[in-house]
Scaffold this motif. Structure first.
Motif, PDB file in Angstrom:
ATOM      1  N   TYR A  47      43.334  41.430  46.929  1.00 53.58           N
ATOM      2  CA  TYR A  47      44.891  42.382  46.638  1.00 53.58           C
ATOM      3  C   TYR A  47      43.941  43.663  46.352  1.00 53.58           C
ATOM      4  O   TYR A  47      42.673  44.246  45.321  1.00 53.58           O
ATOM      5  N   ARG A  48      44.053  44.920  47.088  1.00 48.93           N
ATOM      6  CA  ARG A  48      43.264  45.689  47.373  1.00 48.93           C
ATOM      7  C   ARG A  48      44.173  47.407  46.823  1.00 48.93           C
ATOM      8  O   ARG A  48      44.295  48.197  46.991  1.00 48.93           O
ATOM      9  N   GLY A  49      45.290  46.962  45.473  1.00 51.52           N
ATOM     10  CA  GLY A  49      45.953  48.025  45.333  1.00 51.52           C
ATOM     11  C   GLY A  49      47.075  48.127  45.664  1.00 51.52           C
ATOM     12  O   GLY A  49      47.183  47.705  47.167  1.00 51.52           O
ATOM     13  N   HIS A  50      47.490  48.759  44.762  1.00 51.63           N
ATOM     14  CA  HIS A  50      49.710  48.718  44.938  1.00 51.63           C
ATOM     15  C   HIS A  50      49.269  49.987  46.387  1.00 51.63           C
ATOM     16  O   HIS A  50      50.417  49.180  47.251  1.00 51.63           O
ATOM     17  N   PHE A  51      48.545  50.494  46.614  1.00 54.06           N
ATOM     18  CA  PHE A  51      49.300  52.008  47.854  1.00 54.06           C
ATOM     19  C   PHE A  51      48.895  51.216  49.185  1.00 54.06           C
ATOM     20  O   PHE A  51      49.515  51.577  49.948  1.00 54.06           O
ATOM     21  N   ILE A  52      47.091  50.418  49.013  1.00 60.28           N
ATOM     22  CA  ILE A  52      46.999  49.531  50.738  1.00 60.28           C
ATOM     23  C   ILE A  52      47.814  48.702  49.951  1.00 60.28           C
ATOM     24  O   ILE A  52      47.912  48.384  51.439  1.00 60.28           O
ATOM     25  N   GLU A  53      48.251  47.623  49.735  1.00 56.00           N
ATOM     26  CA  GLU A  53      49.340  46.249  49.832  1.00 56.00           C
ATOM     27  C   GLU A  53      50.711  46.867  50.641  1.00 56.00           C
ATOM     28  O   GLU A  53      51.147  46.323  50.651  1.00 56.00           O
ATOM     29  N   LEU A  54      50.679  48.460  49.580  1.00 58.56           N
ATOM     30  CA  LEU A  54      51.854  48.748  50.800  1.00 58.56           C
ATOM     31  C   LEU A  54      52.058  49.186  51.942  1.00 58.56           C
ATOM     32  O   LEU A  54      53.291  49.008  53.213  1.00 58.56           O
ATOM     33  N   LEU A  55      50.737  49.402  52.448  1.00 55.33           N
ATOM     34  CA  LEU A  55      50.624  49.609  53.707  1.00 55.33           C
ATOM     35  C   LEU A  55      50.503  48.916  54.721  1.00 55.33           C
ATOM     36  O   LEU A  55      51.238  49.137  55.535  1.00 55.33           O
ATOM     37  N   LYS A  56      50.079  48.055  54.218  1.00 55.81           N
ATOM     38  CA  LYS A  56      49.558  46.138  54.783  1.00 55.81           C
ATOM     39  C   LYS A  56      51.490  46.114  54.918  1.00 55.81           C
ATOM     40  O   LYS A  56      51.587  45.257  55.908  1.00 55.81           O
ATOM     41  N   LEU A  57      52.632  45.983  53.964  1.00 52.59           N
ATOM     42  CA  LEU A  57      53.322  44.956  53.794  1.00 52.59           C
ATOM     43  C   LEU A  57      54.032  46.292  55.215  1.00 52.59           C
ATOM     44  O   LEU A  57      55.258  45.670  56.903  1.00 52.59           O
ATOM     45  N   PHE A  58      54.381  47.991  54.821  1.00 53.98           N
ATOM     46  CA  PHE A  58      54.706  48.581  56.383  1.00 53.98           C
ATOM     47  C   PHE A  58      54.550  47.780  57.872  1.00 53.98           C
ATOM     48  O   PHE A  58      55.179  47.998  58.539  1.00 53.98           O
TER      49      PHE A  58
END
Length: 250
Positions: A47-58
């Protein structure tokens, strides 16, 4: 030449998609008051942090976004660096302040000021504006957190002047000022209250009600022995320790 122009336009489109994804992720995290960074942001991290994980979901839900973000973006243009995140946050903050000052207009207002230290032991001053909007509702809006070299009267006054100058506010529009009652804030002769009153006699001082309540509770605990015993019995203390509410020094 046409090939170079076409390639540049293609890169611009990719950049806009990448930037839009970072802006939307930032907006979502700010709305939820969530942290951006992770303890381990390496590509092997679970888990690379909320910001990067959100981008991955996008990228999972949109193939076009997935083609231009993170590992599919140039190493020097991924739009995920902490400095980029802060810059986007500052843009959102500027838009929020713009909305606040538009709502305030040329009307009068009160200021609420407090000083404290952050986790790095740096002194800082927080300022809140209190005003009445056009519908008659009282609004309190946080407008700035300023790092100061020290919490002396002159240092705080200088910080307020600089903040007002930055946002094109005037001390003449102040109709009230509220502090916690510390000597450097509300002293009658040389406190911050007195300095502002010298420039604007309409800036009436109001003692912080939360601090007033604290003083009342402390005084009551010191005077009422039964209450004092009840308070001390709720929390176990050592022989040499005393509950804060029952301490004479408080």
């Amino acid at each position: 030449m046409w090939h170079l122009i076409k390639k540049t336009e293609k890169n611009k489109k990719k950049y806009r998609i990448r930037l839009s994804a970072s802006v939307i992720a930032t907006k979502g995290l700010l709305n939820g008051a969530l942290s951006f960074r992770g303890h381990d942001e390496s590509e092997t991290s679970l888990y690379r942090g909320h910001f990067i994980e959100l981008l991955k979901l996008f990228g999972v839900v949109n193939e076009e976004i997935d083609k231009v973000i993170l590992s599919n973006a140039p190493r020097n243009n991924q739009m995920t660096a902490p400095s980029i995140q802060k810059e986007i946050c500052n843009c959102f903050a500027a838009e929020v302040l713009k909305k606040i000052f538009y709502e305030l207009g040329d009307d009068v207002f009160s200021i609420l000021v407090d000083e404290s230290r952050d986790v790095s032991k740096k002194e800082q001053m927080a300022m809140v504006l209190r005003y009445v909007d056009k519908f008659g509702f009282v609004k309190e809006r946080f407008v700035g957190l300023v790092h100061v070299t020290e919490t002396t009267v002159l240092s705080l006054k200088k910080a307020i002047d600089e903040l007002f100058a930055h946002y094109n506010l005037s001390l003449s529009r102040i109709r009230g000022q509220g502090y916690d009652g510390a000597s450097n804030m509300s002293s009658e002769f040389n406190g911050l209250k007195a300095l502002i009153l010298k420039e604007n006699s309409s800036a009436y001082f109001v003692h912080c009600f939360a601090h007033q309540l604290q003083l009342v509770v402390v005084a009551l605990a010191n005077k009422h022995h039964q209450l004092q015993q009840n308070v001390t019995s709720t929390l176990p203390t050592t022989k040499n320790e005393q509950h804060p509410l029952c301490s004479k020094s408080n």
